[in-house]
Design a protein around this motif. Structure first.
Motif, PDB file in Angstrom:
ATOM      1  N   SER A  54       0.819  -1.216   0.000  1.00 38.32           N
ATOM      2  CA  SER A  54       0.000   0.000   0.000  1.00 38.32           C
ATOM      3  C   SER A  54       0.852   1.265   0.000  1.00 38.32           C
ATOM      4  O   SER A  54       0.322   2.375   0.073  1.00 38.32           O
ATOM      5  CB  SER A  54      -0.931   0.003   1.225  1.00 38.32           C
ATOM      6  OG  SER A  54      -0.184  -0.101   2.433  1.00 38.32           O
ATOM      7  N   SER A  55       2.170   1.112  -0.100  1.00 39.62           N
ATOM      8  CA  SER A  55       3.064   2.267  -0.191  1.00 39.62           C
ATOM      9  C   SER A  55       3.006   2.866  -1.585  1.00 39.62           C
ATOM     10  O   SER A  55       2.391   2.305  -2.501  1.00 39.62           O
ATOM     11  CB  SER A  55       4.501   1.849   0.129  1.00 39.62           C
ATOM     12  OG  SER A  55       5.009   1.035  -0.928  1.00 39.62           O
ATOM     13  N   ARG A 105      -8.129  -4.662   2.972  1.00 37.80           N
ATOM     14  CA  ARG A 105      -8.202  -3.895   1.733  1.00 37.80           C
ATOM     15  C   ARG A 105      -9.281  -4.471   0.834  1.00 37.80           C
ATOM     16  O   ARG A 105      -9.582  -5.670   0.884  1.00 37.80           O
ATOM     17  CB  ARG A 105      -6.864  -3.948   0.998  1.00 37.80           C
ATOM     18  CG  ARG A 105      -5.719  -3.323   1.776  1.00 37.80           C
ATOM     19  CD  ARG A 105      -5.648  -1.843   1.522  1.00 37.80           C
ATOM     20  NE  ARG A 105      -4.687  -1.191   2.397  1.00 37.80           N
ATOM     21  CZ  ARG A 105      -4.296   0.062   2.263  1.00 37.80           C
ATOM     22  NH1 ARG A 105      -4.794   0.799   1.276  1.00 37.80           N
ATOM     23  NH2 ARG A 105      -3.446   0.597   3.112  1.00 37.80           N
ATOM     24  N   SER A 106      -9.842  -3.629  -0.012  1.00 39.63           N
ATOM     25  CA  SER A 106     -10.839  -4.098  -0.970  1.00 39.63           C
ATOM     26  C   SER A 106     -10.173  -5.002  -1.994  1.00 39.63           C
ATOM     27  O   SER A 106      -9.005  -4.800  -2.356  1.00 39.63           O
ATOM     28  CB  SER A 106     -11.486  -2.905  -1.688  1.00 39.63           C
ATOM     29  OG  SER A 106     -12.114  -2.053  -0.758  1.00 39.63           O
ATOM     30  N   PRO A 107     -10.880  -6.014  -2.487  1.00 44.26           N
ATOM     31  CA  PRO A 107     -10.304  -6.909  -3.496  1.00 44.26           C
ATOM     32  C   PRO A 107      -9.866  -6.131  -4.739  1.00 44.26           C
ATOM     33  O   PRO A 107     -10.508  -5.161  -5.137  1.00 44.26           O
ATOM     34  CB  PRO A 107     -11.453  -7.868  -3.812  1.00 44.26           C
ATOM     35  CG  PRO A 107     -12.351  -7.810  -2.613  1.00 44.26           C
ATOM     36  CD  PRO A 107     -12.251  -6.406  -2.097  1.00 44.26           C
ATOM     37  N   GLN A 108      -8.764  -6.569  -5.340  1.00 46.51           N
ATOM     38  CA  GLN A 108      -8.272  -5.965  -6.565  1.00 46.51           C
ATOM     39  C   GLN A 108      -7.946  -7.060  -7.563  1.00 46.51           C
ATOM     40  O   GLN A 108      -7.627  -8.190  -7.190  1.00 46.51           O
ATOM     41  CB  GLN A 108      -7.025  -5.116  -6.293  1.00 46.51           C
ATOM     42  CG  GLN A 108      -7.271  -3.904  -5.414  1.00 46.51           C
ATOM     43  CD  GLN A 108      -6.005  -3.079  -5.233  1.00 46.51           C
ATOM     44  OE1 GLN A 108      -5.016  -3.271  -5.935  1.00 46.51           O
ATOM     45  NE2 GLN A 108      -6.045  -2.155  -4.292  1.00 46.51           N
ATOM     46  N   GLU A 109      -8.001  -6.694  -8.836  1.00 41.72           N
ATOM     47  CA  GLU A 109      -7.757  -7.681  -9.875  1.00 41.72           C
ATOM     48  C   GLU A 109      -6.323  -8.194  -9.875  1.00 41.72           C
ATOM     49  O   GLU A 109      -6.060  -9.347 -10.181  1.00 41.72           O
ATOM     50  CB  GLU A 109      -8.078  -7.077 -11.249  1.00 41.72           C
ATOM     51  CG  GLU A 109      -9.560  -6.786 -11.475  1.00 41.72           C
ATOM     52  CD  GLU A 109      -9.807  -6.242 -12.854  1.00 41.72           C
ATOM     53  OE1 GLU A 109      -8.844  -6.176 -13.634  1.00 41.72           O
ATOM     54  OE2 GLU A 109     -10.956  -5.885 -13.158  1.00 41.72           O
ATOM     55  N   ASN A 110      -5.368  -7.317  -9.525  1.00 45.88           N
ATOM     56  CA  ASN A 110      -3.973  -7.682  -9.706  1.00 45.88           C
ATOM     57  C   ASN A 110      -3.304  -8.257  -8.470  1.00 45.88           C
ATOM     58  O   ASN A 110      -2.101  -8.503  -8.486  1.00 45.88           O
ATOM     59  CB  ASN A 110      -3.164  -6.471 -10.207  1.00 45.88           C
ATOM     60  CG  ASN A 110      -3.439  -5.222  -9.376  1.00 45.88           C
ATOM     61  OD1 ASN A 110      -3.627  -5.311  -8.168  1.00 45.88           O
ATOM     62  ND2 ASN A 110      -3.473  -4.075 -10.026  1.00 45.88           N
ATOM     63  N   ALA A 164       0.085  18.424 -10.253  1.00 48.46           N
ATOM     64  CA  ALA A 164      -0.776  18.442  -9.067  1.00 48.46           C
ATOM     65  C   ALA A 164      -1.099  17.048  -8.558  1.00 48.46           C
ATOM     66  O   ALA A 164      -1.306  16.853  -7.354  1.00 48.46           O
ATOM     67  CB  ALA A 164      -2.066  19.202  -9.383  1.00 48.46           C
ATOM     68  N   GLU A 165      -1.132  16.047  -9.466  1.00 46.90           N
ATOM     69  CA  GLU A 165      -1.461  14.688  -9.048  1.00 46.90           C
ATOM     70  C   GLU A 165      -0.392  14.090  -8.131  1.00 46.90           C
ATOM     71  O   GLU A 165      -0.671  13.126  -7.398  1.00 46.90           O
ATOM     72  CB  GLU A 165      -1.651  13.784 -10.272  1.00 46.90           C
ATOM     73  CG  GLU A 165      -2.842  14.171 -11.133  1.00 46.90           C
ATOM     74  CD  GLU A 165      -4.135  14.197 -10.336  1.00 46.90           C
ATOM     75  OE1 GLU A 165      -4.388  13.224  -9.592  1.00 46.90           O
ATOM     76  OE2 GLU A 165      -4.879  15.186 -10.439  1.00 46.90           O
ATOM     77  N   CYS A 166       0.798  14.638  -8.158  1.00 51.87           N
ATOM     78  CA  CYS A 166       1.865  14.110  -7.306  1.00 51.87           C
ATOM     79  C   CYS A 166       1.598  14.335  -5.831  1.00 51.87           C
ATOM     80  O   CYS A 166       2.201  13.675  -4.974  1.00 51.87           O
ATOM     81  CB  CYS A 166       3.190  14.792  -7.663  1.00 51.87           C
ATOM     82  SG  CYS A 166       3.870  14.305  -9.270  1.00 51.87           S
ATOM     83  N   TRP A 167       0.692  15.259  -5.504  1.00 47.94           N
ATOM     84  CA  TRP A 167       0.479  15.637  -4.113  1.00 47.94           C
ATOM     85  C   TRP A 167      -0.879  15.196  -3.595  1.00 47.94           C
ATOM     86  O   TRP A 167      -1.296  15.577  -2.506  1.00 47.94           O
ATOM     87  CB  TRP A 167       0.643  17.156  -3.945  1.00 47.94           C
ATOM     88  CG  TRP A 167       1.755  17.691  -4.774  1.00 47.94           C
ATOM     89  CD1 TRP A 167       1.677  18.649  -5.740  1.00 47.94           C
ATOM     90  CD2 TRP A 167       3.149  17.285  -4.752  1.00 47.94           C
ATOM     91  NE1 TRP A 167       2.903  18.869  -6.311  1.00 47.94           N
ATOM     92  CE2 TRP A 167       3.825  18.043  -5.733  1.00 47.94           C
ATOM     93  CE3 TRP A 167       3.861  16.347  -4.001  1.00 47.94           C
ATOM     94  CZ2 TRP A 167       5.184  17.899  -5.966  1.00 47.94           C
ATOM     95  CZ3 TRP A 167       5.225  16.189  -4.254  1.00 47.94           C
ATOM     96  CH2 TRP A 167       5.867  16.961  -5.208  1.00 47.94           C
ATOM     97  N   ARG A 168      -1.606  14.384  -4.380  1.00 43.69           N
ATOM     98  CA  ARG A 168      -2.918  13.869  -3.957  1.00 43.69           C
ATOM     99  C   ARG A 168      -2.823  12.374  -3.708  1.00 43.69           C
ATOM    100  O   ARG A 168      -2.492  11.612  -4.622  1.00 43.69           O
ATOM    101  CB  ARG A 168      -3.970  14.121  -5.043  1.00 43.69           C
ATOM    102  CG  ARG A 168      -4.234  15.601  -5.349  1.00 43.69           C
ATOM    103  CD  ARG A 168      -5.498  15.744  -6.186  1.00 43.69           C
ATOM    104  NE  ARG A 168      -5.773  17.120  -6.531  1.00 43.69           N
ATOM    105  CZ  ARG A 168      -5.609  17.639  -7.751  1.00 43.69           C
ATOM    106  NH1 ARG A 168      -5.195  16.859  -8.736  1.00 43.69           N
ATOM    107  NH2 ARG A 168      -5.873  18.905  -7.990  1.00 43.69           N
ATOM    108  N   ALA A 169      -3.077  11.972  -2.492  1.00 46.00           N
ATOM    109  CA  ALA A 169      -3.024  10.558  -2.164  1.00 46.00           C
ATOM    110  C   ALA A 169      -4.152   9.815  -2.887  1.00 46.00           C
ATOM    111  O   ALA A 169      -5.262  10.340  -3.019  1.00 46.00           O
ATOM    112  CB  ALA A 169      -3.139  10.350  -0.661  1.00 46.00           C
ATOM    113  N   PRO A 170      -3.892   8.586  -3.376  1.00 43.75           N
ATOM    114  CA  PRO A 170      -4.945   7.816  -4.058  1.00 43.75           C
ATOM    115  C   PRO A 170      -6.054   7.443  -3.098  1.00 43.75           C
ATOM    116  O   PRO A 170      -5.825   7.210  -1.904  1.00 43.75           O
ATOM    117  CB  PRO A 170      -4.201   6.578  -4.564  1.00 43.75           C
ATOM    118  CG  PRO A 170      -3.020   6.445  -3.667  1.00 43.75           C
ATOM    119  CD  PRO A 170      -2.620   7.841  -3.292  1.00 43.75           C
ATOM    120  N   VAL A 171      -7.273   7.377  -3.621  1.00 41.00           N
ATOM    121  CA  VAL A 171      -8.424   6.994  -2.820  1.00 41.00           C
ATOM    122  C   VAL A 171      -8.403   5.488  -2.622  1.00 41.00           C
ATOM    123  O   VAL A 171      -8.255   4.738  -3.584  1.00 41.00           O
ATOM    124  CB  VAL A 171      -9.737   7.419  -3.500  1.00 41.00           C
ATOM    125  CG1 VAL A 171     -10.925   6.967  -2.674  1.00 41.00           C
ATOM    126  CG2 VAL A 171      -9.758   8.929  -3.714  1.00 41.00           C
TER     127      VAL A 171
END
Length: 279
Positions: A9-10, A35-40, A272-279
């Protein structure tokens, strides 16, 4: 065969999991919380070193967390397939070796000791290993260095701009993930500690200026004169280390990463996307 990922999750794990998914690997990702299930990947709850689920058939291991904990776990389990192990450490193992702050010198020593303990634990299993030592890592709002500065500036609408003679070489988390995957596929990287920085070295003042320009909101630039930094350095204990390094070069030689792994990290062009943590 199973690829086990610690620190999935890093920010590095965020980019590595899809890369492994495209290879059709059976990936088990370890997280402290559900964590929610993921395809990968198949997510399992656990943490190093002593609260781990049972995972069989491990052929490769990635770890983007503390090496001391990984070494302790490696010394406590049976790994009959002698998995290839790829991990990250930090260039702080070298750049803070001579720090004027005792706690930072101790941290630098701990990193080097942990790298050695990790190598010894791998030898116990007959496992080949590679350590990547990145410089300052950024990319998706999860780092503890540039992202807090950017988010605070967006909140307060001011951006302090410290100056210094030092040079920086920020490395994007996706490039670090690419290097980790390339190390898995490159036998020649076995038994090596590989420095990795970004594809551009730039003055510390320019690095902060680019972070400011990348923000999605306007901020007031506040240049910090050298005298104010000297006062803060000697008057605020927690700032002593960071401010003392403004005149130091915190860089990495990418020669081995480029020649051995074929990885060419990108220059520092944040958005700007570099400073927004993923949901």
């Amino acid at each position: 065969m199973t690829v086990l990922v610690f620190g999935a999750s890093s920010q590095v794990g965020h980019f590595l999991l899809p890369m492994l998914g495209t290879r059709g690997e059976n990936v088990v990702a370890i997280s402290r919380s559900a964590r929610s299930p993921q395809e990968n990947a198949t997510w399992m709850t656990g943490h190093l070193p002593d609260n781990m689920p049972r995972v069989d058939g491990i052929s490769a291991i990635f770890c983007f967390g503390p090496l001391q904990s990984l070494a302790a776990w490696l010394n406590s389990v049976a790994l009959p397939l002698a998995p290839r192990v790829i991990v990250t450490s930090s260039m702080s193992a070298e750049t803070k070796r001579e720090s004027e702050v005792p706690a930072e010198r101790a941290m630098s020593q701990l990193l080097r000791d942990s790298e050695q303990a990790f190598a010894d634990a791998c030898a116990r299993h007959g496992s080949e290993w590679t350590v990547l030592r990145p410089t300052l890592v950024y990319g998706i709002g999860l780092d503890k260095s540039l992202t807090p500065i950017a988010q605070r500036a967006m909140r307060l609408r001011v951006f302090p701009l410290p100056n210094g003679r030092g040079v920086r070489q920020p490395v994007h988390a996706q490039d670090l993930a690419s290097a980790a995957l390339a190390a898995l596929e490159t036998p020649a990287s076995s038994g090596k500690i590989l420095p990795i920085g970004g594809g551009e070295r730039l003055p510390v003042g320019e690095m902060f200026a680019r972070v400011r320009r990348s923000l999605p909101v306007d901020t007031l630039p506040i240049p910090l004169p050298a005298w104010s930094l000297r006062v803060a350095r000697h008057g605020v204990a927690r700032l002593r280390g960071p401010l003392s390094r403004l005149d130091a070069d915190l860089i990495a030689d990418n020669t081995q990463v480029t020649q051995l792994l074929g990885v060419h990290p990108r220059p520092f062009r944040p958005d700007a996307e570099c400073w927004r943590a993923p949901v």
